[in-house]
Scaffold this active site. Structure first.
Site, mmCIF file in Angstrom:
data_model
loop_
_atom_site.group_PDB
_atom_site.id
_atom_site.type_symbol
_atom_site.label_atom_id
_atom_site.label_comp_id
_atom_site.label_asym_id
_atom_site.label_seq_id
_atom_site.Cartn_x
_atom_site.Cartn_y
_atom_site.Cartn_z
ATOM 1 C CB ALA A 37 -12.206 9.536 -37.602
ATOM 2 C CE LYS A 83 -7.386 13.442 -33.537
ATOM 3 N NZ LYS A 83 -8.043 13.761 -34.813
#
Lengths: 66, 261
Positions: free
Chosen positions: B184, B97
């Site tokens: 997020a 990531k």
């Protein structure tokens, strides 16, 4: 012999290869990843990677992260 | 109905990804992975503490779970590439990531550096899942650079504020031919369900779960919400209306409705 491990200066006695350093500083060597002077050294090569004065060594491991 | 997620040729039943940071202890993490059935978890790489040895987190993650190493700590593409290369050398796969952050106040991803890192790592054979600000042009560039998914932010990292970027994420869902993983700021299962209902392919949560009173229970709730939201999306939800429309028939009443004048 003085080397830098994870940004800290360390005085080593009797350590001649990376394998010795990993055993000295890591509780569980199996998931440790190493770099010497910016080059990644996989665990297969720890025994025949000699360490010399002034080397920059990184010992890293996985931690929790998002 | 087949509801599995495909990333880089690998099939996943769960569309919920779990971050492993901030857990009070590693047992809570292990319990959360098991309770939610997640198949992808993120981890980070750090220098080991030379004075205080800690248990390795990998020992608490079941072998069938895919490790997705983030490049947190990277401030530019070059640093992200270095971190990804270290992770690969561990022998735990080549899924990464990309996370390139310069700003410590908002922790916003640097899309330009993220694109550069994606290009380099995808060319080296990594499976690259870039964390990004939801911008259409950046998403197109990431796709061209070889990203396996895109991971747009819902709101600021760790803020629990939910899908503040919903309209821009929807554009990415509509326009980008890659799985969209909302990452997020997702602070509650309802927010994860909302992302999935709008057509996202997966959701990642970390802070909300790790800092809950009962992390494993919330992880399970997230997994269910993600699944429910995805099923709702597949069902082709009907749209909202401004006025009421009756659910019951308007004929055959047991009494007479006075005619309108």
């Amino acid at each position: 012999m003085k080397v830098t491990i994870n940004g800290t200066m360390k005085e080593l006695t009797n350590s001649s290869c990376l394998s010795d350093i990993v055993s000295q500083f890591c509780k569980q060597p199996k998931n440790i990843i190493t770099e010497v002077n910016g080059h990644i050294i996989t665990s297969n090569d720890w025994n025949h990677t000699s360490i010399k004065e002034g080397d920059q060594i990184e010992l890293v491991a996985f931690v929790g992260g998002g | 109905m087949d509801s599995s997620l495909m990333i880089a040729g690998k099939q996943f039943k769960s569309r919920f990804f779990l971050g492993t940071g901030k857990f009070k202890n590693k047992k809570d993490l292990k319990d959360s992975i098991e309770a939610s059935g997640v198949e992808i978890v993120t981890v980070a790489l750090r220098r080991i503490d030379l004075e205080h040895h800690e248990d390795n987190i990998v020992d608490y993650i079941p072998k069938n779970v895919t490790l997705l190493t983030n490049t947190s700590g990277a401030r530019n593409a070059q640093e992200a590439v270095r971190i990804a290369s270290l992770a690969k050398a561990s022998g735990h796969g080549n899924w990464v990531k990309i996370e390139v952050i310069n700003d410590s106040k908002y922790l916003l991803p640097d899309n330009a550096e993220t694109i550069k890192a994606t290009e380099i790592l995808a060319a080296e054979g990594f499976v690259v899942l870039p964390y990004m600000y939801p911008d259409l042009y950046a998403a197109q560039a990431l796709m061209k650079a070889g990203a396996a998914t895109i991971m747009p932010l819902g709101s600021l990292i760790g803020s629990n504020r939910g899908l503040k970027t919903r309209e821009f994420i929807k554009i990415l869902i509509d326009e980008i031919d890659l799985p969209v993983v909302v990452d997020a700021g997702i602070g509650a299962p309802s927010q994860a369900a909302e992302a999935m209902e709008s057509g996202a392919d997966a959701v990642l949560a970390n802070t909300a779960v790790a800092t809950a009173g009962n992390p494993a229970l919330l992880a399970k709730a997230f997994a269910w919400a993600v699944e429910a939201g995805h099923l709702a999306y597949l069902s082709q939800l009907s749209g909202q209306k401004n006025l009421a429309t009756p659910s019951s028939p308007l004929t055959g009443f047991l009494y007479d409705i006075p005619a309108k004048n």
